[in-house]
Design a protein around this motif. Structure first.
Motif, PDB file in Angstrom:
ATOM      1  N   ARG A  15       0.707  -1.234   0.259  1.00  0.00           N
ATOM      2  CA  ARG A  15      -0.012   0.143  -0.095  1.00  0.00           C
ATOM      3  C   ARG A  15       0.804   1.198   0.123  1.00  0.00           C
ATOM      4  N   LEU A  16       0.441   2.327  -0.577  1.00  0.00           N
ATOM      5  CA  LEU A  16       1.036   3.536  -0.724  1.00  0.00           C
ATOM      6  C   LEU A  16       0.081   4.744  -0.055  1.00  0.00           C
ATOM      7  N   LEU A  17       0.548   5.461   0.810  1.00  0.00           N
ATOM      8  CA  LEU A  17      -0.470   6.619   1.416  1.00  0.00           C
ATOM      9  C   LEU A  17       0.186   7.755   0.857  1.00  0.00           C
ATOM     10  N   SER A  18      -0.840   8.752   0.571  1.00  0.00           N
ATOM     11  CA  SER A  18      -0.310  10.019   0.079  1.00  0.00           C
ATOM     12  C   SER A  18      -1.288  10.996   0.846  1.00  0.00           C
ATOM     13  N   THR A  19      -0.644  11.870   1.181  1.00  0.00           N
ATOM     14  CA  THR A  19      -1.421  13.271   1.948  1.00  0.00           C
ATOM     15  C   THR A  19      -1.545  14.361   0.906  1.00  0.00           C
ATOM     16  N   SER A  20      -2.525  15.146   1.326  1.00  0.00           N
ATOM     17  CA  SER A  20      -3.000  16.149   0.310  1.00  0.00           C
ATOM     18  C   SER A  20      -3.200  17.441   0.987  1.00  0.00           C
ATOM     19  N   LEU A  21      -2.997  18.705   0.178  1.00  0.00           N
ATOM     20  CA  LEU A  21      -3.130  19.832   0.576  1.00  0.00           C
ATOM     21  C   LEU A  21      -4.674  19.992   0.983  1.00  0.00           C
ATOM     22  N   ASP A  22      -5.386  19.348   0.416  1.00  0.00           N
ATOM     23  CA  ASP A  22      -6.883  19.695   0.418  1.00  0.00           C
ATOM     24  C   ASP A  22      -7.424  18.793   1.817  1.00  0.00           C
ATOM     25  N   GLY A  23      -6.461  18.307   2.720  1.00  0.00           N
ATOM     26  CA  GLY A  23      -6.881  17.898   3.911  1.00  0.00           C
ATOM     27  C   GLY A  23      -7.159  16.428   3.997  1.00  0.00           C
ATOM     28  N   THR A  24      -7.000  15.570   2.664  1.00  0.00           N
ATOM     29  CA  THR A  24      -7.395  14.182   2.564  1.00  0.00           C
ATOM     30  C   THR A  24      -6.122  13.679   2.579  1.00  0.00           C
ATOM     31  N   ALA A  25      -6.198  12.252   2.855  1.00  0.00           N
ATOM     32  CA  ALA A  25      -5.223  11.458   2.717  1.00  0.00           C
ATOM     33  C   ALA A  25      -5.862  10.108   1.980  1.00  0.00           C
ATOM     34  N   ALA A  26      -5.081   9.513   1.130  1.00  0.00           N
ATOM     35  CA  ALA A  26      -5.470   8.121   0.488  1.00  0.00           C
ATOM     36  C   ALA A  26      -4.668   7.161   0.446  1.00  0.00           C
ATOM     37  N   LEU A  27      -5.154   5.961   0.321  1.00  0.00           N
ATOM     38  CA  LEU A  27      -4.072   4.679   0.227  1.00  0.00           C
ATOM     39  C   LEU A  27      -4.637   4.059  -1.060  1.00  0.00           C
ATOM     40  N   TRP A  28      -3.367   3.645  -1.952  1.00  0.00           N
ATOM     41  CA  TRP A  28      -3.377   3.366  -3.284  1.00  0.00           C
ATOM     42  C   TRP A  28      -2.651   1.865  -3.324  1.00  0.00           C
ATOM     43  N   ASP A  29      -3.006   1.092  -4.250  1.00  0.00           N
ATOM     44  CA  ASP A  29      -2.146  -0.062  -4.649  1.00  0.00           C
ATOM     45  C   ASP A  29      -1.210   0.349  -5.464  1.00  0.00           C
ATOM     46  N   PRO A  30       0.225   0.465  -5.103  1.00  0.00           N
ATOM     47  CA  PRO A  30       1.319   0.698  -5.896  1.00  0.00           C
ATOM     48  C   PRO A  30       1.719  -0.030  -7.124  1.00  0.00           C
ATOM     49  N   ARG A  31       1.120  -1.322  -7.371  1.00  0.00           N
ATOM     50  CA  ARG A  31       1.355  -2.030  -8.426  1.00  0.00           C
ATOM     51  C   ARG A  31       0.416  -1.504  -9.653  1.00  0.00           C
ATOM     52  N   THR A  32      -0.963  -1.180  -9.237  1.00  0.00           N
ATOM     53  CA  THR A  32      -1.850  -0.903 -10.281  1.00  0.00           C
ATOM     54  C   THR A  32      -2.103   0.627 -10.292  1.00  0.00           C
ATOM     55  N   GLY A  33      -2.057   1.373  -9.300  1.00  0.00           N
ATOM     56  CA  GLY A  33      -2.468   2.569  -9.185  1.00  0.00           C
ATOM     57  C   GLY A  33      -3.768   2.707  -8.563  1.00  0.00           C
ATOM     58  N   ALA A  34      -4.460   1.696  -8.213  1.00  0.00           N
ATOM     59  CA  ALA A  34      -5.987   1.822  -7.880  1.00  0.00           C
ATOM     60  C   ALA A  34      -5.948   2.443  -6.719  1.00  0.00           C
ATOM     61  N   LEU A  35      -7.015   3.223  -6.357  1.00  0.00           N
ATOM     62  CA  LEU A  35      -7.393   3.908  -5.192  1.00  0.00           C
ATOM     63  C   LEU A  35      -7.837   2.765  -4.215  1.00  0.00           C
ATOM     64  N   ARG A  36      -7.490   2.509  -2.887  1.00  0.00           N
ATOM     65  CA  ARG A  36      -8.165   1.614  -2.088  1.00  0.00           C
ATOM     66  C   ARG A  36      -8.795   2.215  -0.890  1.00  0.00           C
ATOM     67  N   ALA A  37      -8.605   3.542  -0.672  1.00  0.00           N
ATOM     68  CA  ALA A  37      -9.543   4.176   0.331  1.00  0.00           C
ATOM     69  C   ALA A  37      -8.911   5.502   0.504  1.00  0.00           C
ATOM     70  N   ARG A  38      -9.964   6.557   0.571  1.00  0.00           N
ATOM     71  CA  ARG A  38      -9.729   8.070   0.923  1.00  0.00           C
ATOM     72  C   ARG A  38     -10.095   8.244   2.313  1.00  0.00           C
ATOM     73  N   LEU A  39      -9.172   9.191   2.954  1.00  0.00           N
ATOM     74  CA  LEU A  39      -9.346   9.386   4.404  1.00  0.00           C
ATOM     75  C   LEU A  39      -9.571  10.946   4.558  1.00  0.00           C
ATOM     76  N   ARG A  40     -11.057  11.095   5.205  1.00  0.00           N
ATOM     77  CA  ARG A  40     -11.242  12.584   5.189  1.00  0.00           C
ATOM     78  C   ARG A  40     -11.779  12.812   6.416  1.00  0.00           C
ATOM     79  N   GLY A  41     -11.655  14.146   6.841  1.00  0.00           N
ATOM     80  CA  GLY A  41     -11.971  14.668   8.188  1.00  0.00           C
ATOM     81  C   GLY A  41     -10.856  15.700   8.909  1.00  0.00           C
ATOM     82  N   ALA A  42      -9.897  15.865   8.165  1.00  0.00           N
ATOM     83  CA  ALA A  42      -8.750  16.737   8.640  1.00  0.00           C
ATOM     84  C   ALA A  42      -9.196  18.212   8.314  1.00  0.00           C
ATOM     85  N   GLU A  43      -9.125  19.200   9.058  1.00  0.00           N
ATOM     86  CA  GLU A  43      -9.238  20.490   8.786  1.00  0.00           C
ATOM     87  C   GLU A  43      -8.602  21.420   7.943  1.00  0.00           C
ATOM     88  N   GLU A  44      -7.188  20.968   8.179  1.00  0.00           N
ATOM     89  CA  GLU A  44      -6.391  21.651   7.303  1.00  0.00           C
ATOM     90  C   GLU A  44      -5.418  20.806   6.390  1.00  0.00           C
TER      91      GLU A  44
END
Length: 79
Positions: A15-44
């Motif tokens: 799994r690959l974790l990415s963080t974002s300036l929009d306050g979300t994080a995402a989990l990816w499958d690094p082999r396929t590039g498929a999104l596995r989950a999006r984490l929401r809830g951060a204010e900043e």
């Protein structure tokens, strides 16, 4: 699209974790590039992130100085 300030691989490399300036994080499958989950809830923007232990939990650091803990397995199961 918002910038991605940080990436981190899970300890087992399945799994690959990415963080974002929009306050979300995402989990990816690094082999396929498929999104596995999006984490929401951060204010900043999420500036950093890492897997904890065996990868069941994540920690992210926000621009507002907060550290959030996330349940990675639960996020993937509720996607």
């Amino acid at each position: 699209a918002k910038s991605v300030p940080a990436l981190a691989f899970s300890p087992d490399g399945t799994r690959l974790l990415s963080t974002s300036l929009d306050g979300t994080a995402a989990l990816w499958d690094p082999r396929t590039g498929a999104l596995r989950a999006r984490l929401r809830g951060a204010e900043e923007a999420l500036l950093a992130g890492t897997f904890l232990g065996r990868g069941e939990q994540l920690a992210t650091a926000g621009a507002d100085g907060t550290i959030r803990l996330w349940d990675a397995r639960a996020a993937e199961n509720t996607r």
